[in-house]
Design a protein around this motif. Structure first.
Motif, short mmCIF file in Angstrom:
data_model
loop_
_atom_site.label_atom_id
_atom_site.label_comp_id
_atom_site.label_asym_id
_atom_site.label_seq_id
_atom_site.Cartn_x
_atom_site.Cartn_y
_atom_site.Cartn_z
N ILE A 50 5.21 6.32 -0.87
CA ILE A 50 3.93 7.02 -0.97
C ILE A 50 3.42 6.92 -2.41
CG2 ILE A 50 2.70 9.21 -0.65
CD1 ILE A 50 3.87 8.11 1.97
N ILE A 51 2.22 6.40 -2.57
CA ILE A 51 1.59 6.25 -3.88
C ILE A 51 0.71 7.47 -4.19
CG2 ILE A 51 0.00 4.84 -5.26
CD1 ILE A 51 2.69 3.48 -4.50
N ILE A 66 -3.53 9.14 2.87
CA ILE A 66 -2.26 8.67 2.30
C ILE A 66 -2.45 7.22 1.86
CG2 ILE A 66 0.18 8.15 2.73
CD1 ILE A 66 0.17 10.33 4.88
N ILE A 67 -1.94 6.91 0.68
CA ILE A 67 -1.89 5.53 0.20
C ILE A 67 -0.42 5.23 -0.02
CG2 ILE A 67 -2.60 3.89 -1.58
CD1 ILE A 67 -4.94 5.88 -2.20
N ALA A 68 0.05 4.15 0.58
CA ALA A 68 1.48 3.82 0.50
C ALA A 68 1.66 2.32 0.37
CB ALA A 68 2.21 4.35 1.73
N GLU A 69 2.84 1.94 -0.11
CA GLU A 69 3.13 0.51 -0.22
C GLU A 69 4.47 0.21 0.45
OE1 GLU A 69 3.63 -1.04 -4.18
OE2 GLU A 69 4.67 0.75 -4.84
N ASP A 126 4.75 -6.40 0.44
CA ASP A 126 3.62 -6.84 -0.38
C ASP A 126 2.31 -6.16 0.02
OD1 ASP A 126 5.21 -8.59 -1.85
OD2 ASP A 126 4.89 -10.23 -0.44
N TYR A 127 2.38 -5.10 0.81
CA TYR A 127 1.19 -4.44 1.34
C TYR A 127 0.91 -3.11 0.65
CZ TYR A 127 0.75 -7.72 5.18
OH TYR A 127 0.56 -8.85 5.91
N LEU A 128 -0.34 -2.88 0.37
CA LEU A 128 -0.83 -1.57 0.00
C LEU A 128 -1.64 -1.10 1.20
CD1 LEU A 128 -1.07 0.56 -2.28
CD2 LEU A 128 -3.28 -0.48 -2.82
N VAL A 129 -1.26 0.04 1.75
CA VAL A 129 -1.87 0.50 3.00
C VAL A 129 -2.58 1.82 2.77
CG1 VAL A 129 -1.48 0.99 5.44
CG2 VAL A 129 0.02 -0.62 4.24
N PHE A 130 -3.83 1.86 3.22
CA PHE A 130 -4.63 3.08 3.18
C PHE A 130 -4.58 3.69 4.58
CE2 PHE A 130 -6.22 0.30 -0.11
CZ PHE A 130 -6.32 1.15 -1.20
N TYR A 163 -2.33 -3.13 -8.29
CA TYR A 163 -2.23 -3.47 -6.86
C TYR A 163 -3.15 -4.64 -6.47
CZ TYR A 163 0.19 0.96 -6.74
OH TYR A 163 1.07 1.98 -6.98
N ASN A 164 -3.80 -5.27 -7.43
CA ASN A 164 -4.75 -6.33 -7.13
C ASN A 164 -4.13 -7.52 -6.40
OD1 ASN A 164 -6.83 -4.87 -8.16
ND2 ASN A 164 -7.13 -6.12 -9.97
N GLU A 165 -2.86 -7.75 -6.57
CA GLU A 165 -2.21 -8.87 -5.89
C GLU A 165 -1.63 -8.49 -4.53
OE1 GLU A 165 -2.37 -12.01 -7.13
OE2 GLU A 165 -3.62 -11.10 -8.70
N SER A 166 -1.74 -7.22 -4.16
CA SER A 166 -1.19 -6.75 -2.88
C SER A 166 -2.10 -7.13 -1.72
CB SER A 166 -1.06 -5.22 -2.90
OG SER A 166 -0.19 -4.81 -3.91
#
Length: 118
Positions: free
Chosen positions: A25-26, A39-42, A45-49, A89-92
């Motif tokens: 959890i970010i 929730i924002i989580a990783e 290689d994924y950043l998920v909203f 997180y730009n490369e995610s």
């Protein structure tokens, strides 16, 4: 239980579910003037909203109304602001998921991957 308390409890359950599934959890309830991301989580290689919906008396039609085009656009706009502020997180890979809590006919915590996209 009022709507806010129910929603907060649902988000707590969703966060616990995500941690059990290996997500980190970010942020929770990340806000801008244009909207909020629950929730924002990783993971990998994924950043998920994540949008979390607690619908103990809900239906599939109700879920569709709750996640209408306007709501999706607010989430997209808010996520772009997050990415501008957090360039690490730009490369995610980016994904938009929905977690539905307690909707009749579905698992208690129902995770919809790639629920919508830009």
């Amino acid at each position: 239980m009022n709507t806010k308390t129910k929603g907060d409890a649902g988000e707590d359950r969703a966060a616990l579910y995500l941690e059990e599934k290996g997500f980190k959890i970010i942020a929770r309830k990340w806000r801008t003037r244009s909207g909020e991301i629950d929730i924002i989580a990783e993971k990998d290689d994924y950043l998920v909203f994540f949008e979390v919906k607690t619908l103990p008396k809900g239906t599939s039609d109700m879920l569709l109304r709750e996640l209408n085009q306007e709501k999706q656009q607010r989430i997209l706009k808010t996520s772009k602001r997050f990415l501008l502020n957090h360039r690490q997180y730009n490369e995610s890979y980016i994904r938009y998921d929905v977690i539905v809590i307690d909707m009749p006919g579905y698992p208690p915590v129902y995770h919809i991957e790639n629920a919508f996209m830009e």
